[in-house]
Motif scaffolding. Structure first.
Motif, short mmCIF file in Angstrom:
data_model
loop_
_atom_site.label_atom_id
_atom_site.label_comp_id
_atom_site.label_asym_id
_atom_site.label_seq_id
_atom_site.Cartn_x
_atom_site.Cartn_y
_atom_site.Cartn_z
N ALA A 106 53.62 77.61 39.12
CA ALA A 106 52.43 76.77 38.96
C ALA A 106 52.81 75.29 38.91
O ALA A 106 52.16 74.44 39.52
CB ALA A 106 51.68 77.17 37.70
N GLY A 107 53.90 74.99 38.19
CA GLY A 107 54.36 73.61 38.11
C GLY A 107 54.82 73.09 39.46
O GLY A 107 54.58 71.94 39.81
N LEU A 108 55.49 73.95 40.23
CA LEU A 108 55.99 73.54 41.53
C LEU A 108 54.85 73.31 42.53
O LEU A 108 54.92 72.41 43.36
CB LEU A 108 56.96 74.59 42.08
N ILE A 109 53.83 74.15 42.46
CA ILE A 109 52.68 73.97 43.35
C ILE A 109 52.03 72.61 43.08
O ILE A 109 51.69 71.85 44.01
CB ILE A 109 51.67 75.12 43.18
N TYR A 110 51.87 72.29 41.80
CA TYR A 110 51.33 70.98 41.43
C TYR A 110 52.27 69.86 41.87
O TYR A 110 51.85 68.85 42.44
CB TYR A 110 51.10 70.92 39.92
N GLY A 111 53.58 70.08 41.64
CA GLY A 111 54.57 69.07 42.01
C GLY A 111 54.65 68.84 43.51
O GLY A 111 54.90 67.71 43.96
N LEU A 112 54.46 69.90 44.29
CA LEU A 112 54.48 69.75 45.75
C LEU A 112 53.40 68.79 46.22
O LEU A 112 53.66 67.87 47.02
CB LEU A 112 54.30 71.11 46.42
N VAL A 113 52.21 69.00 45.73
CA VAL A 113 51.09 68.15 46.14
C VAL A 113 51.34 66.71 45.71
O VAL A 113 51.16 65.76 46.49
CB VAL A 113 49.77 68.68 45.54
#
Length: 341
Positions: A20-27
């Motif tokens: 979840a953190g990585l998905i947010y971080g990707l954007v």
């Protein structure tokens, strides 16, 4: 559906929170690059080879993840929506990374500098008359290359999707939730290894272009700062997903290393630009001694040169582009002082 435990995995809160953190971080990490190109109205500084290799590499990695996770994805037929999202989050994470990178490619084509799309000539004049600036309908070599490579990226994507879904759609899943197929194994390995190789090679054209022009251009330093450590965390997150192996995560580890090298180069040129009083595209900053000459377009190593022996074949035109009495004109470019220091 399956007798094994593949559809009844225990909750892995660490992996779920990490994903979840990585998905947010990707954007968040890709947005500075997207917005920078749009705000500047230019994609100058990007290598088309970098975008081609990056697009094909991320597509191969995404489809490798789909192939490896296909049996797990089939579990969504018998699980709740929440559980389905949990077990397929890794696929969404990789697909999102591919999509965000492809947005850069799309913006690169949309905001390709107009002055670099077509060949422009400075023709010598006589009796003290300033040189004539002539625009031609001839596409520059870099613009033609960009169009071709964009189509190659699309063809590669469509072909890879077709092969992937033909293989997973015609291979039976065993009761233990595995696809024991030599074709599947070979295709999955090919996607993973090719993705890693392309990810490593991808940055060399960008290294060379950035080194040669000695300018940051439209590259976003904040994006690189966030993605260097993020790539390693991304690789760890993918590696923890069920059904994955080293061929699935190695591409992201390689990309993180290459991004660190590109970031180091951009920071070096940024410091150099400040010393010379120029912006990211080589134009004088306001208040510098060269500001009065800011209307002059800076010539870099990427400018197109047209020799006097070049034969021009303009579609639909029989008349020559230049008057016959001009003689044999040649493009004349003079490098600014900061490139000769």
């Amino acid at each position: 559906m399956f007798e094994g435990d593949i559809c009844h995995l225990e909750h892995d809160w660490f992996t779920n929170v990490l994903t979840a953190g990585l998905i947010y971080g990707l954007v968040v990490s890709y947005l500075p690059q997207h917005l920078r190109i749009i705000k500047l109205g230019s994609s100058e500084g990007f290598s088309p080879w970098f975008l081609l290799l990056g697009g094909t590499s991320s597509a191969a990695s995404m489809l490798n993840m789909v192939t490896a996770s296909w049996p797990t994805m089939q579990c969504c037929n018998q699980l709740s929506v929440g559980k389905c999202i949990e077990i397929t989050a890794g696929v969404f994470q990789v697909a999102l990374q591919w999509a965000l990178f492809m947005v850069i490619t799309i913006l690169y084509m949309m905001y390709f500098p107009q002055r670099q799309k077509y060949v422009e000539l400075d023709i010598d004049s006589y009796d003290g008359v300033p040189p004539q600036h002539v625009k031609t309908p001839i596409k520059s070599s870099e613009w033609r290359l960009s169009v071709v490579l964009a189509w190659v990226t699309v063809v590669h994507l469509l072909f890879s999707i077709f092969v992937t879904f033909v293989l997973v759609g015609t291979t039976k899943i065993d009761p233990d939730g595995q696809m024991h197929s030599r074709q599947i194994d070979l295709w999955e390995t090919f996607l993973g290894i090719s993705s890693a190789i392309l990810a490593m090679v991808q940055y060399f054209p960008q290294f060379w272009k950035t080194y040669r022009v000695k300018l940051v251009g439209a590259l976003s330093i904040p994006m690189l700062v966030m993605q260097c450590p993020g790539g390693l965390v991304f690789a760890i997150s993918v590696a923890r997903r069920p059904g994955t192996n080293w061929t699935t995560w190695v591409m992201y580890a390689m990309s993180s290393l290459m991004q660190f090298l590109l970031l180091s180069m951009c920071i070096t040129w940024k410091i150099r630009q400040r010393k010379l009083g120029i912006d990211d595209f080589g134009k004088p900053l306001p208040g510098t001694e060269d500001d009065e000459d800011s209307e002059v377009v800076v010539a870099t190593a990427e400018d197109v040169h047209l020799s006097s022996s070049t034969t021009v074949d303009v579609e639909g035109e029989e008349a020559p582009l230049l008057p016959k009495d001009v003689g044999k004109p040649a493009a004349r470019f003079s490098l600014p002082r900061f490139f000769r220091r």
